[in-house]
Design a protein around this motif. Structure first.
Motif, PDB file in Angstrom:
ATOM      1  N   THR A  78      45.988  40.466  28.668  1.00 43.49           N
ATOM      2  CA  THR A  78      45.462  40.678  30.114  1.00 43.49           C
ATOM      3  C   THR A  78      46.643  39.873  31.128  1.00 43.49           C
ATOM      4  N   THR A  79      48.075  40.426  30.957  1.00 44.90           N
ATOM      5  CA  THR A  79      49.282  39.625  31.627  1.00 44.90           C
ATOM      6  C   THR A  79      49.039  39.442  33.161  1.00 44.90           C
ATOM      7  N   GLY A  80      48.756  38.346  33.463  1.00 43.87           N
ATOM      8  CA  GLY A  80      48.768  38.103  34.941  1.00 43.87           C
ATOM      9  C   GLY A  80      47.382  37.845  35.641  1.00 43.87           C
ATOM     10  N   ALA A  81      46.463  38.208  34.710  1.00 45.87           N
ATOM     11  CA  ALA A  81      44.969  38.200  34.972  1.00 45.87           C
ATOM     12  C   ALA A  81      44.814  36.624  35.397  1.00 45.87           C
ATOM     13  N   LEU A  82      44.963  35.596  34.526  1.00 48.81           N
ATOM     14  CA  LEU A  82      44.734  34.278  34.875  1.00 48.81           C
ATOM     15  C   LEU A  82      45.314  33.716  36.281  1.00 48.81           C
ATOM     16  N   LEU A  83      46.315  34.255  36.601  1.00 47.25           N
ATOM     17  CA  LEU A  83      46.868  33.698  37.879  1.00 47.25           C
ATOM     18  C   LEU A  83      46.765  34.559  39.107  1.00 47.25           C
ATOM     19  N   ALA A  84      46.047  35.589  38.769  1.00 49.69           N
ATOM     20  CA  ALA A  84      46.021  36.601  40.015  1.00 49.69           C
ATOM     21  C   ALA A  84      44.685  36.185  41.013  1.00 49.69           C
ATOM     22  N   HIS A  85      44.791  36.886  41.995  1.00 52.12           N
ATOM     23  CA  HIS A  85      43.661  37.217  43.173  1.00 52.12           C
ATOM     24  C   HIS A  85      42.837  38.114  42.747  1.00 52.12           C
TER      25      HIS A  85
END
Length: 422
Positions: A183-190
């Protein structure tokens, strides 16, 4: 635009990859992101950011430091909305320009470039499948500087195209349940768009808030390459989202540029890995490597075999870059006039670029150590990250199938399949 290197970062408390430490979702930006107005401006901003990103790339990789400040600067720069259509206030740059932007960022730090991949592909999906209301909403969020992560790939399904995540319609809402990985980007997403299917098999992209009740993002990406992409996992337990934010995905049911857009970003990342690797090889050979005793030369840079190998790498890099640009223009043409023929042409050209970019990424990262010598393997230089990043990122989809689809198209006139990996 200030440099991120102007900000002092306390690495003793900085979030790291593959960590069980608590992670608070990133706050939404306090001010709207910059809006880029031309292809030229997009390139210029990418080059400015890349210069900053390169400074700490080896450190972030070695220590597993998440690129928090870098990502904030990146999404506020306007580069995350470059494929928003002009009709909705976006730049709508050429996909050839978008590929150049990603390659520039990837040459500095391919992990940061990959975090952008799903966001830009999602923006393209909104363009293809969104209702008018959804386009205004989701394009507007991108222009404000909100980052889209992804909850796409399944954790336990038999193939990448089978989805066990379920979407249930419940009045004015949808309720989603499932598990995701990569889930690339999910941790740092809005916002975390979730791919799921309803009881009829219809696919949806459901835009959930990153801090939505029932949405758990786990920082458990442990790969040896692309370490700081934070491509961990997402658990979705009765996540309730307004139905207006559930986008019905139909763009693979008929000819569209959905697949080529996703793929050209992957190709651009690999070009960037190769470019950054070759630049570091040249610098290391020029500054630190010793000439081989049989060469009779005073410096490593005068070694005839080394010179020839650098020439070979540059030629192959330039060929990959050229085909990447050709693919970008083919996508532009197919987006403007989506027919079976134009979309197949864009798909094939992008597939061809994927072959060359994969080959040069792997070749250049192997040749780095062969040409630079044993001392280039020392941990203090951090050059091993290039090989690890290339080896991991080029696994995204099997390039061996690109040869088949390209050959079948030219030899037998068979149009390539339509999905996100083609």
């Amino acid at each position: 635009m200030g440099s991120i290197t102007d900000t002092k970062i306390d690495y003793s408390v900085h979030p790291r990859v593959n960590s069980t430490d608590p992670f608070t979702p990133r706050p939404r930006p306090v001010k709207p992101a910059h809006v880029i107005r031309s292809d030229e401006e997009a390139i210029q901003i990418a080059e400015t950011l890349a210069a900053s990103f390169k400074v700490g790339a080896a450190l972030r990789d070695r220590e597993g430091l998440l690129p928090i400040a870098e990502l904030d600067a990146y999404s506020q720069s306007g580069l995350w909305s470059i494929n928003v259509p002009k009709a909705y206030g976006g730049p709508e740059v050429s996909y050839a320009t978008l590929a150049k932007v990603i390659a520039i960022i990837a040459a500095a730090d391919p992990a940061i470039a990959q975090i952008t991949q799903n966001h830009l592909a999602i923006v393209a999906t909104v363009d293809l499948d969104g209702t008018e209301e959804q386009k205004k909403l989701f394009f507007g969020w991108a222009l404000e500087g909100l980052r889209y992560g992804n909850a796409f790939s399944e954790l336990k399904s038999k193939t990448v195209a089978e989805f066990e995540t379920k979407v249930v319609h419940d009045g004015d809402d949808v309720v989603v349940n499932g598990e995701k990985f990569y889930t690339t980007g999910a941790l740092l997403a809005h916002i975390v768009p979730i791919v799921g299917v309803d009881d009829t098999g219809q696919g949806y992209l459901v835009f959930a808030d990153r801090d939505a009740s029932g949405l758990t993002v786990t920082n458990n990406w442990s790969s040896f390459g692309q370490r700081t992409t934070a491509s961990g996992s997402v658990k979705i337990e009765n996540v309730r989202v307004p139905k207006a934010r559930a986008l019905k995905v139909t763009s693979f049911d008929h000819p569209t540029v959905g697949g080529p857009v996703s793929q050209i970003i992957q190709s651009a990342i690999d070009v960037g890995i190769a470019r950054g690797t070759i630049d570091d090889t040249i610098e290391f050979v020029s500054k630190y490597s010793r000439p081989w005793i049989d060469s009779g030369k005073a410096t490593a840079g005068e070694d005839l075999f080394t010179i020839a190998q650098i020439g070979d790498l540059k030629i192959k890099l330039h060929a990959a870059e050229a085909l990447l640009e050709i693919a970008g223009h083919a996508i532009d043409a197919a987006r403007a006039n989506p027919t079976l023929e134009t979309v197949s042409e864009a798909t094939i050209k992008t597939g061809e670029s994927k072959v060359l970019t994969t080959e040069i990424a792997i070749l250049s990262t192997n040749k780095l150590f062969e040409l630079a010598g044993t001392r280039s393997t020392l941990a203090e230089h951090g050059l091993d990250r290039h090989w690890r990043n290339a080896r991991v990122h080029t696994l995204h989809d099997p390039v061996r199938w690109k040869y088949y689809h390209v050959g079948n198209y030219y030899l037998n006139g068979v149009h390539p399949p339509r999905h996100a990996w083609n």
